[in-house]
Design an enzyme around this catalytic site. Structure first.
Site, short mmCIF file in Angstrom:
data_model
loop_
_atom_site.label_atom_id
_atom_site.label_comp_id
_atom_site.label_asym_id
_atom_site.label_seq_id
_atom_site.Cartn_x
_atom_site.Cartn_y
_atom_site.Cartn_z
N ASP A 23 0.86 -1.19 0.00
CA ASP A 23 0.00 0.00 0.00
C ASP A 23 0.89 1.24 0.00
O ASP A 23 1.47 1.61 1.03
CB ASP A 23 -0.90 0.01 1.23
CG ASP A 23 -1.93 -1.12 1.25
OD1 ASP A 23 -1.67 -2.16 0.62
OD2 ASP A 23 -2.98 -0.96 1.90
N LYS A 72 -7.04 3.60 -2.88
CA LYS A 72 -7.33 3.49 -1.45
C LYS A 72 -7.56 4.87 -0.86
O LYS A 72 -6.84 5.82 -1.18
CB LYS A 72 -6.16 2.78 -0.76
CG LYS A 72 -6.28 2.65 0.75
CD LYS A 72 -5.09 1.88 1.32
CE LYS A 72 -5.03 1.94 2.84
NZ LYS A 72 -3.86 1.23 3.39
N LYS A 126 -10.23 0.29 -2.06
CA LYS A 126 -10.06 -0.06 -0.64
C LYS A 126 -10.47 1.11 0.23
O LYS A 126 -10.02 2.24 0.05
CB LYS A 126 -8.60 -0.44 -0.34
CG LYS A 126 -8.36 -0.77 1.14
CD LYS A 126 -6.94 -1.28 1.38
CE LYS A 126 -6.66 -1.43 2.87
NZ LYS A 126 -5.30 -1.96 3.15
#
Length: 242
Positions: free
Chosen positions: A103, A169, A199
Site C-alpha cells: 500500500d 485506497k 479499498k
C-alpha cells in the site's frame, strides 16, 4: 471468496466479511508482541491480509506461514514524501521480506501541484519493478482523500489506473479523515470495475459501516477493529436464526 453483487447483512457471511479485511497493525508504538498477537488474530478470523509496518514484514510472514492470510505493508508511509527511487527500493525490500501486498502513499503535495506525469510515473515505476520481482504482488495506491478536492481524487484515480496499479485506497488512517461513502462512490465511478479495485481505510470500526462501504463500491476494507466487527456479525447471525 467473491462477494454478492449487492452486499447486505442477509447475503454476507462472517467468512466473507473476514476476507474483505486487511487487518491494520500500523501504530508506531506497537511492540513485537502486539504485532504477533495481531497476526494470531488474523489467522483465527482468516482475514484477507495483515498490514504491518515494513520493519515487521519478516515477523508477520513467519507468523502467518501456512495460513491463507496474506502479508501486506505500507510504502512511503504515512505522507508519501520519499523520492520515487526510495519508494521502489522499499517495495522491493518488502517483497524480499515476504510481503505480497503493498500500500503506497502517492506524493500528495505534488498531486496538488498538478505534477500529474510525475505521479503517474512514480506509480508505474514502482508497480513495474514490484511485479517484475513478483508478478502476483498487489499494489494499492493511497490518496489521503481528506486532503484532496474531488477533482484531485478523480485525477488520482485516472493516474493510478493508467499506471497499472491494482487498487485505489482512501486513506492512511493517520491524517485528518478516513473512508467516506461519497469518496468511495467517487472512486468507484472513476475506475474500471474488475480492473481497478477500491479499498476503504480509516474509521471503519463497525459491521454496519463496513457493509455501507462495500455497498458504496469498496472491495477491501482496512480495519483494526476486526475481531469486534466479525464477532458482532456472528452474534447477530446467531440471533437471527433463533
Amino acid at each position: 471468496m467473491s462477494l454478492p453483487a449487492n452486499p447486505t447483512f442477509d447475503n454476507l457471511t462472517p467468512e466473507m466479511v473476514a476476507k474483505t479485511i486487511d487487518h491494520a497493525l500500523l501504530k508506531p508504538e506497537m511492540t513485537v508482541d502486539e504485532v504477533l498477537a495481531g497476526c494470531q488474530l488474523c489467522a483465527k478470523y482468516n482475514t484477507a491480509s495483515v498490514c504491518v509496518k515494513p520493519c515487521d514484514v519478516k515477523l508477520a510472514a513467519d507468523a502467518l506461514r501456512g495460513t491463507t492470510v496474506d502479508v501486506g505493508t505500507v510504502i512511503g508511509f504515512p505522507h508519501g514524501n520519499t523520492p520515487s527511487s526510495v519508494k521502489t527500493f522499499e517495495a522491493l525490500q518488502a517483497i524480499e521480506d515476504g510481503a505480497v501486498e503493498l500500500d503506497m502513499v502517492l506524493n500528495i503535495g505534488h498531486l496538488k501541484s498538478g505534477r500529474h506525469d510525475e505521479i503517474r510515473d512514480e506509480i508505474r515505476s514502482l508497480t513495474s519493478a514490484a511485479k517484475a520481482k513478483m508478478p502476483e504482488v498487489v499494489i494499492k495506491v493511497i490518496f489521503e482523500c481528506s486532503l484532496l478536492t474531488d477533482e484531485e481524487k478523480v485525477v488520482a484515480c485516472k493516474l493510478t489506473e493508467e499506471a497499472g496499479a491494482d487498487y485505489v485506497k482512501t486513506s492512511t488512517g493517520f491524517s485528518t479523515g478516513g473512508a467516506t461513502i461519497p469518496d468511495l462512490k467517487l472512486m468507484r465511478a472513476n475506475t474500471t470495475k474488475g480492473k481497478t479495485f477500491v479499498k476503504a481505510s480509516g474509521g471503519v470500526r463497525t459491521l454496519d459501516y463496513l457493509i455501507e462501504c462495500l455497498q458504496a463500491g469498496a472491495d477491501r476494507i482496512g480495519a483494526s477493529a476486526t475481531d469486534q466487527i466479525i464477532d458482532d456479525m456472528r452474534a447477530r447471525k446467531a440471533a437471527a436464526q433463533q
